[in-house]
Design an enzyme around this catalytic site. Structure first.
Site, PDB file in Angstrom:
ATOM      1  CB  CYS A 254      -0.992  -0.119   1.131  1.00  0.00           C
ATOM      2  SG  CYS A 254      -0.110   0.073   2.874  1.00  0.00           S
TER       3      CYS A 254
ATOM      4  CG  HIS B  24      -3.836   0.810   4.849  1.00  0.00           C
ATOM      5  ND1 HIS B  24      -3.393  -0.139   4.224  1.00  0.00           N
ATOM      6  CD2 HIS B  24      -5.107   1.175   4.120  1.00  0.00           C
ATOM      7  CE1 HIS B  24      -4.087  -0.013   2.775  1.00  0.00           C
ATOM      8  NE2 HIS B  24      -5.251   0.490   2.952  1.00  0.00           N
TER       9      HIS B  24
END
Length: 350
Positions: free
Chosen positions: A10, A299
C-alpha cells in the site's frame, strides 16, 4: 483505476496514484515522449528500465480498460535496483517516491555527459549571484521532465558562533520536508501548514554532534543554521515529517495538520526579493498520500483529483471511489501534492 496490493505494498500504491495524477508527467508518458529522452548510458540511472516500466504502468492505468492493475513489473524493477523495497515489509511511501522520481530523472536525464562542477563559497557575494550560479551548476548536470516539474531551491545559511562568519549555500530539492512543531504531546490537536513552514525556516542551533567546519576559524565549531525557500517548482511536493527520532527511538506524530486545498501561498517563507514585487505564487492541491496507524505498520491510501473530469477519488489499493472534496479525510495526511496556478504545462513537452 485501483492498484492491487502485492503483499503490504500500500505504501507504493499510494505514492504511485499521487504521481499518476500529476497531469503533465502523465501526459508526457501517455504520448511516449520519454522515448526521445531515454538515457541508457547514465551510470546513475537504471538503463531506462524504471522509465519504461513506469510508462507501461501509466498507460495501463489510464487506458480505461480495467478497474484494477497489478504493478508487478514496476515493483520487480524497483526491487532490483533498490532491494530494500523487496519482500513483504511495510515501507515509507515518501522514501519510495523519492527513489522513483530520482530514478525517472536519471533515466530521462538530457545531459549525456555530466561536466565536472566546482562548488564555490558564497564569499560575501550577493545571494542572487550565488543562487543563480548554483542553479546553473545543477542544470549543467541535471535536466529532465522531473527537474522541470519538481525541483526547487533552498538557501542554507550557517553562522559560526565563534567568529560570526556566514556561509551560504543553495541546494536543489524535490520534496519540501517540513517538521511538525514538537511539544509534550504527539497527539496535540490541530496545527497548520504555515506553522510547519515556520518551524522549517526558524534558525536552530546545531548540537555538539553536528559541529560545522568554519572556513575562517579553520576548525570545527558550534553554529546556527537557517533554511529558507529560494525557488519554488511548478509542482510542489510537501512531506510532513511524521516519523521522528526522539530520545533515542523513532516515534510517529499523529498531529492533524490543516492545509489549504486552493490558493496556497508559501511566498512569505521565501527570501527571493523578486517575489516581493510580483504577484505571489499560488498553488492548488491535487493529491494527498495518507498514513494511518502506527510506525512500522499501519496503512496508506491516497486522494487525488482527476484532471479529466475534475473529480476527487479515494485510492485504497484496488479500490477506487469518487469522493467529494469536502469529504477527503486529511487528518492522516503525510505527503501533499500542489500544482502552481497559471503554469502552461504544454511548455514541459519535449
Amino acid at each position: 483505476t485501483g492498484l492491487s496490493n502485492l503483499g503490504n505494498t500500500c505504501f507504493m500504491n499510494s505514492g504511485l496514484q499521487c504521481i499518476s495524477n500529476t497531469r503533465p508527467l502523465t501526459k508526457y508518458f501517455l504520448e511516449n515522449k520519454h522515448l526521445y529522452e531515454l538515457n541508457r548510458t547514465n551510470p546513475l540511472g537504471m538503463k531506462g528500465h524504471i522509465a519504461k516500466r513506469y510508462c507501461d504502468l501509466t498507460q495501463e492505468l489510464w487506458s480505461g480498460s480495467s478497474k484494477t492493475v497489478a504493478p508487478l513489473k514496476l515493483r520487480w524493477t524497483i526491487s532490483k535496483y533498490a532491494p530494500r523495497f523487496n519482500g513483504f515489509s511495510q515501507h515509507d511511501s515518501q522514501e519510495l517516491l523519492a527513489f522513483l522520481l530520482d530514478g525517472l530523472h536519471e533515466d530521462l536525464n538530457r545531459v549525456q555527459t555530466k561536466p565536472y562542477v566546482e562548488l564555490k563559497d558564497s564569499d560575501g557575494r550577493p545571494d542572487e549571484e550565488v543562487a543563480q550560479e548554483a542553479w546553473e551548476n545543477h542544470l549543467a548536470r541535471n535536466q529532465s521532465i522531473i527537474v522541470d516539474l519538481f525541483h526547487g531551491q533552498i538557501r542554507s545559511r550557517v553562522r559560526c558562533l565563534q567568529c560570526s562568519t556566514l556561509s551560504i549555500r543553495f541546494d536543489p530539492f524535490t520534496f519540501l520536508s517540513l517538521p511538525l512543531p514538537m511539544d509534550n504531546s504527539m497527539y496535540l490537536d490541530h496545527i497548520d501548514l504555515k506553522q510547519c513552514l515556520r518551524a522549517f525556516t526558524t534558525e536552530e542551533e546545531l548540537g555538539k554532534d553536528e559541529l560545522y567546519h568554519c572556513g575562517k576559524c579553520k576548525t570545527m565549531q558550534l553554529a546556527k543554521k537557517k533554511l529558507d525557500i529560494w525557488r519554488l517548482p511548478p509542482t510542489l511536493i510537501i512531506h510532513l515529517k511524521r516519523f521522528q527520532f526522539v530520545n533515542g527511538r523513532w516515534i510517529k506524530s499523529h498531529k492533524v495538520v490543516d492545509f489549504p486545498k486552493t490558493d496556497f501561498d508559501p511566498s512569505s517563507f521565501m527570501t527571493k526579493p523578486s517575489f516581493r514585487e510580483e504577484s505571489p505564487p499560488l498553488y492548488d492541491l491535487y493529491a494527498v498520500s495518507c498514513h494511518s496507524g502506527i510506525l512500522g505498520g499501519g496503512h496508506y491510501i491516497a486522494y487525488a483529483k482527476n484532471k479529466v473530469n475534475n473529480k476527487w477519488y479515494c485510492y485504497n489499493d484496488s479500490s477506487c471511489k469518487e469522493v467529494s472534496a469536502d469529504n477527503i479525510n486529511v487528518d492522516t495526511a503525510y505527503t501533499l501534492f500542489y500544482e502552481r496556478q497559471g503554469i502552461d504545462y504544454g511548455d514541459f513537452m519535449p
